[in-house]
Design a protein around this motif. Sequence first.
Motif, mmCIF file in Angstrom:
data_model
loop_
_atom_site.group_PDB
_atom_site.id
_atom_site.type_symbol
_atom_site.label_atom_id
_atom_site.label_comp_id
_atom_site.label_asym_id
_atom_site.label_seq_id
_atom_site.Cartn_x
_atom_site.Cartn_y
_atom_site.Cartn_z
ATOM 1 N N ILE A 8 -5.236 -1.992 1.094
ATOM 2 C CA ILE A 8 -5.656 -3.384 1.265
ATOM 3 C C ILE A 8 -5.060 -3.907 2.563
ATOM 4 O O ILE A 8 -3.873 -3.685 2.846
ATOM 5 C CB ILE A 8 -5.182 -4.269 0.097
ATOM 6 C CG1 ILE A 8 -5.751 -3.776 -1.233
ATOM 7 C CG2 ILE A 8 -5.597 -5.722 0.326
ATOM 8 C CD1 ILE A 8 -5.208 -4.533 -2.434
ATOM 9 N N THR B 36 -11.279 2.264 1.814
ATOM 10 C CA THR B 36 -11.100 3.641 1.353
ATOM 11 C C THR B 36 -11.349 4.610 2.506
ATOM 12 O O THR B 36 -12.118 4.341 3.425
ATOM 13 C CB THR B 36 -12.065 3.996 0.199
ATOM 14 O OG1 THR B 36 -13.419 3.918 0.686
ATOM 15 C CG2 THR B 36 -11.904 3.066 -0.977
ATOM 16 N N LYS C 163 -6.730 4.693 -0.712
ATOM 17 C CA LYS C 163 -7.200 3.322 -0.867
ATOM 18 C C LYS C 163 -6.104 2.387 -0.380
ATOM 19 O O LYS C 163 -4.918 2.632 -0.638
ATOM 20 C CB LYS C 163 -7.518 3.004 -2.336
ATOM 21 C CG LYS C 163 -8.681 3.813 -2.918
ATOM 22 C CD LYS C 163 -8.903 3.448 -4.377
ATOM 23 C CE LYS C 163 -10.042 4.266 -4.993
ATOM 24 N NZ LYS C 163 -11.354 3.870 -4.432
ATOM 25 N N ASN D 256 0.844 -1.195 0.000
ATOM 26 C CA ASN D 256 0.000 0.000 0.000
ATOM 27 C C ASN D 256 0.883 1.249 0.000
ATOM 28 O O ASN D 256 1.858 1.323 0.753
ATOM 29 C CB ASN D 256 -0.881 0.016 1.254
ATOM 30 C CG ASN D 256 -1.881 -1.119 1.289
ATOM 31 O OD1 ASN D 256 -2.780 -1.184 0.450
ATOM 32 N ND2 ASN D 256 -1.731 -2.016 2.253
ATOM 33 N N HIS E 198 -10.421 -4.452 0.830
ATOM 34 C CA HIS E 198 -10.081 -3.237 0.101
ATOM 35 C C HIS E 198 -10.817 -2.085 0.777
ATOM 36 O O HIS E 198 -12.055 -2.072 0.821
ATOM 37 C CB HIS E 198 -10.490 -3.355 -1.362
ATOM 38 C CG HIS E 198 -9.789 -4.467 -2.093
ATOM 39 N ND1 HIS E 198 -8.864 -4.234 -3.086
ATOM 40 C CD2 HIS E 198 -9.871 -5.815 -1.952
ATOM 41 C CE1 HIS E 198 -8.413 -5.398 -3.543
ATOM 42 N NE2 HIS E 198 -9.008 -6.366 -2.872
#
Length: 359
Positions: free
Chosen positions: A316, A309, A314, A242, A307
């Motif tokens: 994971i 937000t 964003k 990420n 996933h």
Amino acid sequence: MNLIAENLLYKPDEQFHLNEVSFNFKKGNIYTILGRTLSGKTTLLKTIAGLLTPDKGAIQFEDKDFLKVPVWERNVAMVYQQFINYPHLNVFENVAFPLKQRKVDNQEINDVVLKSLKSVGLEGYEKRKIQELSGGQQQRVSLARSLVKNAKILLLDEPLVNLDYKLREQLREEFKNIFSQGLSEESIVIFSTTDPREAMELNGEVIVLDEGKVLQVGPAKEIFENPKTLKVAEISNDPPMNILTANIESNKIKFEGIEIDIPNHLSNLKDNNFNLGVRASDIELNEKGFEFEVELAEISGSETLLHLTRGDTKLITSIEEVMNFNIHDKVKISFNITKVYAFNESGILASSPFGGSYV
């Protein structure tokens, strides 16, 4: 002598398949080429095998200009992702085929084939027809046939990609044993994969390739702990690492209304904007954490990939159990801040939890 390439260039169309690729592969070692689909992995292997000729560059092996050595004289064996076997021959005959082509003595063929089948875990399968084998067993037959050639260069082009997840896990471990037991100290093994786990578990030297260009070369541990760039960090992690756009200011990490105390390994960074890298496994559900919204939940084996937000961010996270979530669910998470990476605005590693930096 080592297998040495200098500035290999291959551009048959508008895109580079190989872009000034250089390497130095030593005998007795395992090398893994790690890259996404269309990164140039297969092109590089085919160039070494002699199936493609580069537009520019040189390859030297055993004091020879390897690009001038015909394919049939290169002493190279190649295992493809689409395993190739002869359906009208049984297992023994498939593995023995290259030896019979060389007119090797029958007793030697028998000894060599049986040894090779044992090394790949197919002892006792000699008389089986190919159609009677599972996909993993068929791939092992293909590998055994390559091993009996006793080639000085063994190329494996994503050999596990078409197998199911469980079988891939099993064969990764077996491949390590095969490479350590079934090859001589004179051999070079080059294994290509899109899977970071395979690259790390084979534990050899890793070459990270992207769009035909070498991004980083080093031991698997070094690539994992100190990825040189954002791109390497993404390619060498599954799920991709990420990347969070954040500001470091007054000993705080700030993004999307979140403020976190800066960890010791980032304390030497000056106040500025950074790209922070955090692995999915270093984010966990925590009722006292920061609120995110579920965008997608997917089950992968025995884990759940969430996933999430929050504003423009964003990310994971991986949860080591099967859990049910709905889209738009609100969850709270925390970050293992001691495992966070910092990349500067140019995408170069500024600081890692393991002390690495390229700026």
